[in-house]
Enzyme design. Structure first.
Site, PDB file in Angstrom:
ATOM      1  N   SER A 110       0.850  -1.182   0.000  1.00 22.59           N
ATOM      2  CA  SER A 110       0.000   0.000   0.000  1.00 22.59           C
ATOM      3  C   SER A 110       0.894   1.242   0.000  1.00 22.59           C
ATOM      4  O   SER A 110       1.805   1.363   0.802  1.00 22.59           O
ATOM      5  CB  SER A 110      -0.874  -0.027   1.241  1.00 22.59           C
ATOM      6  N   GLY A 111       0.635   2.156  -0.928  1.00 25.44           N
ATOM      7  CA  GLY A 111       1.424   3.391  -0.998  1.00 25.44           C
ATOM      8  C   GLY A 111       2.644   3.276  -1.884  1.00 25.44           C
ATOM      9  O   GLY A 111       3.438   4.197  -1.980  1.00 25.44           O
ATOM     10  N   THR A 115      -1.727   2.543  -7.886  1.00 24.89           N
ATOM     11  CA  THR A 115      -2.836   3.240  -8.520  1.00 24.89           C
ATOM     12  C   THR A 115      -2.316   4.300  -9.486  1.00 24.89           C
ATOM     13  O   THR A 115      -2.818   4.446 -10.595  1.00 24.89           O
ATOM     14  CB  THR A 115      -3.730   3.877  -7.444  1.00 24.89           C
ATOM     15  N   ASN A 160      -0.782   5.787   3.090  1.00 23.26           N
ATOM     16  CA  ASN A 160      -1.051   6.446   1.808  1.00 23.26           C
ATOM     17  C   ASN A 160      -2.247   7.365   1.988  1.00 23.26           C
ATOM     18  O   ASN A 160      -3.280   6.955   2.513  1.00 23.26           O
ATOM     19  CB  ASN A 160      -1.360   5.343   0.776  1.00 23.26           C
ATOM     20  N   SER A 163      -5.306   5.943  -0.400  1.00 28.55           N
ATOM     21  CA  SER A 163      -5.149   4.497  -0.504  1.00 28.55           C
ATOM     22  C   SER A 163      -6.421   3.878  -1.068  1.00 28.55           C
ATOM     23  O   SER A 163      -7.526   4.202  -0.640  1.00 28.55           O
ATOM     24  CB  SER A 163      -4.868   3.943   0.877  1.00 28.55           C
ATOM     25  N   SER A 164      -6.239   2.991  -2.067  1.00 24.87           N
ATOM     26  CA  SER A 164      -7.423   2.326  -2.605  1.00 24.87           C
ATOM     27  C   SER A 164      -7.861   1.281  -1.589  1.00 24.87           C
ATOM     28  O   SER A 164      -7.077   0.426  -1.206  1.00 24.87           O
ATOM     29  CB  SER A 164      -7.097   1.624  -3.920  1.00 24.87           C
ATOM     30  N   GLY A 390      -2.124  -3.952  -2.080  1.00 24.68           N
ATOM     31  CA  GLY A 390      -0.856  -4.642  -1.886  1.00 24.68           C
ATOM     32  C   GLY A 390      -0.850  -5.427  -0.592  1.00 24.68           C
ATOM     33  O   GLY A 390      -1.764  -5.349   0.224  1.00 24.68           O
ATOM     34  N   GLU A 392      -0.384  -6.442   2.966  1.00 28.70           N
ATOM     35  CA  GLU A 392      -0.528  -5.582   4.146  1.00 28.70           C
ATOM     36  C   GLU A 392      -0.100  -6.292   5.410  1.00 28.70           C
ATOM     37  O   GLU A 392      -0.565  -7.394   5.703  1.00 28.70           O
ATOM     38  CB  GLU A 392      -1.974  -5.103   4.268  1.00 28.70           C
TER      39      GLU A 392
HETATM   40  N1  LIG Z   1       4.985   7.974 -10.302  1.00 31.89           N
HETATM   41  C1  LIG Z   1       4.712   8.754  -9.276  1.00 31.89           C
HETATM   42  N2  LIG Z   1       5.097  10.045  -9.314  1.00 31.89           N
HETATM   43  C2  LIG Z   1       4.830  10.851  -8.285  1.00 31.89           C
HETATM   44  N3  LIG Z   1       4.173  10.492  -7.183  1.00 31.89           N
HETATM   45  C3  LIG Z   1       3.766   9.221  -7.075  1.00 31.89           C
HETATM   46  C4  LIG Z   1       3.991   8.314  -8.122  1.00 31.89           C
HETATM   47  N4  LIG Z   1       3.461   7.143  -7.750  1.00 31.89           N
HETATM   48  C5  LIG Z   1       2.918   7.320  -6.524  1.00 31.89           C
HETATM   49  N5  LIG Z   1       3.088   8.584  -6.117  1.00 31.89           N
HETATM   50  C6  LIG Z   1       2.664   9.186  -4.828  1.00 31.89           C
HETATM   51  O1  LIG Z   1       2.422   8.164  -3.914  1.00 31.89           O
HETATM   52  C7  LIG Z   1       1.098   8.168  -3.444  1.00 31.89           C
HETATM   53  C8  LIG Z   1       0.571   6.764  -3.301  1.00 31.89           C
HETATM   54  O2  LIG Z   1       0.422   6.164  -4.554  1.00 31.89           O
HETATM   55  P1  LIG Z   1      -0.728   5.105  -4.862  1.00 31.89           P
HETATM   56  O3  LIG Z   1      -0.608   4.814  -6.287  1.00 31.89           O
HETATM   57  O4  LIG Z   1      -2.011   5.609  -4.383  1.00 31.89           O
HETATM   58  O5  LIG Z   1      -0.290   3.899  -4.014  1.00 31.89           O
HETATM   59  P2  LIG Z   1      -0.996   2.460  -3.960  1.00 31.89           P
HETATM   60  O6  LIG Z   1      -2.101   2.480  -4.923  1.00 31.89           O
HETATM   61  O7  LIG Z   1       0.104   1.544  -4.293  1.00 31.89           O
HETATM   62  O8  LIG Z   1      -1.420   2.325  -2.581  1.00 31.89           O
HETATM   63  C9  LIG Z   1       0.319   8.927  -4.467  1.00 31.89           C
HETATM   64  O9  LIG Z   1      -0.759   9.577  -3.874  1.00 31.89           O
HETATM   65  C10 LIG Z   1       1.366   9.910  -4.977  1.00 31.89           C
HETATM   66  O10 LIG Z   1       1.416  11.007  -4.117  1.00 31.89           O
HETATM   67 MG   LIG Z   2      -3.996   2.218  -4.703  1.00 36.40          MG
END
Ligand SMILES: Nc1ncnc2c1ncn2[C@@H]1O[C@H](COP(=O)(O)OP(=O)(O)O)[C@@H](O)[C@H]1O
Ligand SMILES: [Mg+2]
Length: 1107
Positions: A110-111, A115, A160, A163-164, A390, A392
């Site tokens: 997660s984070g 996404t 995050n 977070s989804s 992811g 956890e």
């Molecule tokens: N490629 C990227 N460039 C800039 N910031 C990113 C990038 N990927 C993730 N982030 C930052 O990290 C945070 C968490 O990403 P997210 O995709 O929501 O994580 P996950 O879905 O894996 O939990 C996002 O809100 C963003 O701020």
């Molecule tokens: Mg996500």
């Protein structure tokens, strides 16, 4: 000329190595160091073969611009530095061109950025696939489904901020051209427990905060909400605001996205009503109430909230209230109703809230699918994007984590399977022998969880269905019995002595060694959550709602469709959906993005080695590299390989004419690379060891440097030569110019000197000539002057002599004349008398006079007195005589003329003369009268019988008889009267019958007044006190004024020996009875033609306008 294409390679300008396969030596440290090095240089992507490792930069990097999209578009995977776009491009192109369905599997904690990665993939594909209005709308809808689902399905967690809290798999469908047609979204297990309770530092789903911050007052009022987070029990208070997140503006984005995706206004409205109802449910509170039968019962504390919820959702308040107080159990035609205690009531409330929300979420997904689903039935190509929660590991891990981690186990498994399979397939394709490799297969863990008999999920279901008291503890007991011997299961209670003394493992927990690490699960809540029970009374109450959306969310509440069978448990549902997903993924060509979180602080620039190391381990990335390198670490198609290294061998440099493979063979042979180090596949060269590749790279670098030096050398030589030649040429040009210039200068100097010398000489010569000429001229002049003087002197001398001579002659003549005169006088004196001169003079004069008169006689003018002619004067001395003669002559002829007159004529002329004296130059009327003869009696009094009486009354001689106008004194109007003048009197008589109106003796007439103008008005002033004067003076007008006035004057004079006073003035006074009236003459208008008019202006003024 063909455009030169610059072939680049992943190997150019590498930071560390861009592909972990090339890592030398390969171990955990070097792996992490390589990642770290790249991360520090903003290279967040690294490959393992075709897998992309992505490290979350936690800040926006400038590598997602449209220019970047263009850069990666249609390029080979290894051509540019690693990027998620390279993977997206590869997937999209093999979907479009090779007709292979693709799936993109994004995994990570997660984070870690899953996404974001999925969104990047989607946006890249959207950017490069077809264009056009229709296609754009599909794209837009697909992209806009994200904000909607994120608002309802994402929340802030400690890991995050966005977070989804659900798993998402999206199939994007394309037609044969690669244009998007639509999509299908599947969602997995929303973490609904978050609706009623959130861990410390976390938030509920975004949408609740967005509504309260972003909705208008009016809308909030409609939803019966207040803009105050603290008013709602379901909203954890400690982190209601998230840094850098603007809930209000996100709310607008979500509403906009809903509109684009195709939600109708009433649908949006219903959705927000359900959200509001969920929020308000949390505020319903219960209090205990004891019943007589000893049973506890709960009661709603404050029914206001309940009332509002019911208004909002159209539920009958009493029905809902009852559903919160009773529970009806139906079993085989029997209905048993039991009361709920407070705890049960709260449980029921929360269950309702969670169910409402999670069903709403599923409904949203279905609704979005309806909008984005492909409109055609043609065969579609599919690209699936999986963004699932992811792995956890929390402090307290419960049922949700268990399920999530199970899912990740499954994904790991499919990853291993597919990677290996793909690798093997490539070897077979290329005809290279496959060597087996060791790797950890997590199938055993999957089995521990999902085995139909002995799996944990199966046992949980069994426990839930078992009659009798079922608790989490009985479930744990059962686990301990069945799984005790499993090498990945750990529990304190298990018979296995290993954990009996393990204090890190509490009694109410079990631990599983996942492929990604050990996770300890709290068994509490497992049974409930798996059951996911919603009391039937509540679902029925919901079904009865007068709200179409809520009704649709609870179909099982319909009494007609009552189903006594238990609904499938949450665990089994999830297992089934994961199985479907896996099956789906297996049919597709996988592409992996493995997301790694560099630190736990959501901070940029921090790379926590330990944390990364942990993720690398459980993601099995090293193993991934090993598998990839199992036989050969590096492979490359022949053409790019030859292109890259052809400079290392004379035969292939600079051009190889022949098949690429033969070229590579020659090259490798020439370089003496040991035969075991490489193998020739059908289309690719396989290199066993990265060292060999690096050696090649080094050689290439060296060779490139040599080549560069060579080029530089030749270039320098050429440059120097051309420069020299140029300089030489320039030197000649310059020299010739300089010489020419010098010569020119010299010539100029000589020329100017010659001119100076020449001019001096010419000057000198000219001056000399001038001098000579001047001298000559002076000589000539002198001669002339001398001659002139000489002639002058001679002439003067001659003149003097002639003058002298003339004087002498004159003197002689004079003397002679005198002498002669004297002699003559002496001779003739005796012949002359003394007065002869006088006589001659008189005679002459007489002769002249005589002549004058004789002449005059001939020239005499006529006898008419008005003839002005008179002859001119012949001699000056006769001037006065001539004038006098003229006067005498005139008088004489006048006398002659007068002598012809009769007496009567004489009288008339006397009168005319008198008139002239009286009026000439005084009255304007006068000149007109000169030509008129004075007739006197204009009226024939004696002849006309009408006037017989008048005739009789006047016995004297009548001098004037004439009709005059008498001016009426009152109004200025005129009346005709007969004016008679006799020797002694003036009479006025009536014109019609001749009756005498007034008679005035001449002695009583004192004055006659008239104007100086051309009119016939006159006043006869009478002596004051006389008898005639009682009626006042007469004001009369006549055409014969001059004649009448003259005759009156003359008669008066002869009669009274007094001169009648005639006053000529333009303003005079007339006595009318008592008053004196002023008669004033003005140069009047021409209104009445030429006739003067008289007008009484006022008492004292009579105005006569004279034309
Ligand atoms: N490629 C990227 N460039 C800039 N910031 C990113 C990038 N990927 C993730 N982030 C930052 O990290 C945070 C968490 O990403 P997210 O995709 O929501 O994580 P996950 O879905 O894996 O939990 C996002 O809100 C963003 O701020
Ligand atoms: Mg996500």
């Amino acid at each position: 000329m063909a455009k030169m294409e610059v072939k680049t390679s992943l190997l150019d300008d590498m930071i560390g190595v861009g592909d972990m396969v090339l890592l030398e030596p390969l171990n955990e440290d070097s792996f992490i160091n390589n990642l770290k090095k790249r991360f520090d240089h903003n290279e967040v992507y690294t490959y393992i073969g075709s897998v992309v490792i992505s490290i979350n930069p936690y800040r926006s990097l400038p590598i997602y611009t449209p220019e970047k999209v263009e850069e990666y578009r249609n390029r080979n995977f290894y051509e540019l530095s690693p990027h998620i776009f390279a993977l997206s491009d590869e997937a999209y192109r093999s979907l479009r061109d090779q007709d292979k369905d693709q799936c993109i599997l994004i995994t990570g904690e997660s984070g870690a950025g899953k996404t974001e990665a999925s969104k990047l993939v989607m946006s890249y594909v959207a950017a490069v696939c077809g264009k056009g209005a229709e296609v754009n709308q599909v794209k837009e809808q697909l992209l806009q489904s994200n904000p909607v689902l994120e608002a309802f399905g994402n929340a802030k967690t400690v890991r995050n901020d966005n977070s989804s809290r659900f798993g998402k798999y999206m199939d994007i469908e394309f037609d044969f051209k690669g244009d998007p047609l639509g999509g299908v979204i599947s969602n997995y297990l929303l973490e609904k427990s978050r609706v009623v309770k959130q861990p410390r530092g976390e938030r509920n789903f975004h949408i609740f905060y967005q509504i309260l911050s972003g909705a208008s007052e009016e809308f909030l009022c409609k939803l019966k909400l207040e803009r105050d987070f603290s008013r709602y029990n379901y909203l954890g208070l400690d982190s209601a605001k998230v840094n850098g997140v603007d809930d209000a503006s996100n709310f607008r984005t979500v509403r906009n996205a809903m509109q684009i995706v195709g939600f109708m206004d009433h649908e949006t409205q219903s959705v927000f009503e359900v959200v509001a109802a969920v929020l308000k449910l949390g505020n319903i509170e219960f209090k205990p109430e004891s019943r007589a039968n000893g049973l506890d019962e709960s009661k709603i504390k404050d029914k206001n909230e309940l009332k509002e919820i019911c208004e909002l959702t159209g539920i009958d308040q009493s029905v809902l209230e009852r559903a919160f107080s009773f529970r009806t159990v139906e079993a085989k035609q029997e209905k048993v109703s039991t009361t709920l205690n407070v705890a049960q009531a709260y449980y029921a409330r929360d269950a309702l809230a969670k169910n409402l929300y999670s069903r709403l979420f599923s409904w949203l997904v279905t609704r979005i699918n309806e909008s984005i689903k492909a409109q055609t039935k043609v065969r579609k190509k599919v690209m699936g994007v999986l963004d699932i929660y992811g792995f956890e590991i929390f402090e307290d891990n419960s049922f949700e984590q268990f399920i999530i981690n199970y899912c990740n186990e499954k994904l790991q498994q499919i990853f291993i399977e597919l990677t290996l399979k793909e690798e093997q397939e490539e070897y077979i394709r290329e005809g290279i022998e496959w060597t087996n490799i060791e790797y950890f297969n997590n199938a055993i863990i999957c089995d521990l969880i999902e085995n139909n008999q002995t799996g944990i999920l199966a046992m949980l279901d069994e426990e839930c269905l078992r009659p009798g008291t079922v608790t989490d503890d009985t479930f744990l007991e059962k686990l301990n019995q069945v799984c005790a011997t499993h090498q990945h299961f750990e529990s304190r209670m298990s018979k296995c002595s290993r954990f009996l003394n393990d204090t890190s493992l509490p009694h109410s927990c079990f631990r599983i060694q996942h492929y990604a690490g050990k996770v300890m699960y709290q068994v509490e809540g497992f049974v409930d959550k798996n059951n996911d029970l919603l009391y039937r009374d509540l679902s029925q109450a919901m079904w009865k709602a007068n709200h179409s959306l809520i009704k649709a969310l609870f179909p099982e509440g319909n009494p007609a469709k009552i189903n006594l069978k238990r609904p499938p448990t949450a665990g089994s549902q999830f297992k089934a959906s994961v199985a479907t997903l896996m099956k789906n993924l297996q049919t597709k060509n996988p592409n992996y993005i493995r997301c790694i979180k560099p630190n736990d602080k959501k901070a940029a620039h921090i790379f926590n080695d330990a944390l990364v190391c942990h993720q690398i381990r459980y993601l099995g990335l090293l193993e991934n590299v090993r598998v990839r390198r199992a036989g050969y670490a590096f492979r490359q198609a022949y053409e790019p390989c030859l292109e890259r290294y052809k400079m290392l061998c004379k035969q292939t440099w600079p051009h190889w004419r022949g098949p690429a493979r033969a070229g590579v063979e020659v090259l490798f042979d020439e370089l003496g690379i040991p035969e075991e180090e490489f193998s020739f596949g059908r289309s690719k060269i396989f290199i066993r060891n990265p060292r060999t590749l690096f050696k090649l790279e080094d050689l290439r670098k060296q060779r490139l440097e040599d080549l560069a030096t060579l080029i530089e050398k030749i270039y320098r030589g050429w440059k120097c030569r051309t420069r020299f030649l140029l300089m030489k040429k320039s030197q000649i040009v310059i020299a010739s110019w300089v010489r020419r210039h010098a010569q020119q200068k010299r010539y100029q100097k000589i020329k100017s000197s010659a001119i100076v010398v020449q001019s001096y000489i010419r000057g000198w010569k000219a001056r000399k000539l001038l001098r000579e000429l001047k001298h000559l001229k002076r000589c000539n002049e002198a001669a002339t002057i001398i001659a002139a003087y000489w002639h002058g002197t001679q002439a003067r001398r001659e003149l003097k002599r002639l003058k002298e001579e003339a004087r002498r002659k004159h003197a002689v003549a004079v003397i002679w004349a005198y002498w002669l005169g004297l002699k003559v006088r002496r001779e003739y004196r005796k012949y002359f008398r003394a007065n002869a001169g006088r006589k001659i003079y008189e005679f002459t004069l007489q002769r002249l006079m005589q002549k004058y008169f004789l002449e005059m006689k001939k020239k005499m003018p006529s006898l008419s007195p008005i003839d002005k002619n008179w002859p001119a004067r012949p001699y000056l001395f006769l001037d006065s005589t001539h004038k006098e003669l003229k006067r005498i002559f005139h008088l004489w002829r006048c006398k002659k003329y007068r002598d012809q007159f009769t007496d009567q004529q004489k009288l008339i002329y006397e009168e005319k003369l008198e008139a002239s004296e009286l009026f000439k130059d005084k009255k304007a009327l006068y000149p007109a009268s000169v030509g008129q003869p004075f007739q006197g009696a204009y009226l024939e009094i004696s002849e006309n019988p009408k006037y017989k009486k008048l005739k009789d009354a006047v016995d004297e001689k009548i001098i004037i008889a004439e009709v005059v106008n008498k001016i009426n004194r009152a109004n200025g109007k005129a009346t005709s009267r007969i004016f008679l003048l006799t020797k002694n009197n003036v009479l006025l008589a009536d014109q019609k019958n001749g009756t005498i109106k007034s008679e005035v003796p001449l002695g009583d007439v004192t004055k006659v007044s008239m104007s100086s103008q051309n009119d016939g008005f006159f006043a006869v002033h009478l002596k004051e006190g006389s008898e005639a004067a009682t009626k006042g003076d007469f004001l009369l007008s006549s055409d014969h004024l001059i004649e009448m006035a003259t005759k009156l004057y003359r008669t008066t004079l002869s009669q009274t020996k007094q001169k009648l006073n005639i006053e000529i003035s333009d303003e005079f006074l007339v006595q009318f009875k008592q008053d004196k009236v002023c008669v004033k003459f003005i140069q009047g208008s021409q209104k009445n033609g030429n006739i003067p008019t008289c007008k009484r202006k006022n008492n004292r003024l009579l105005e006569v306008a004279v034309p």
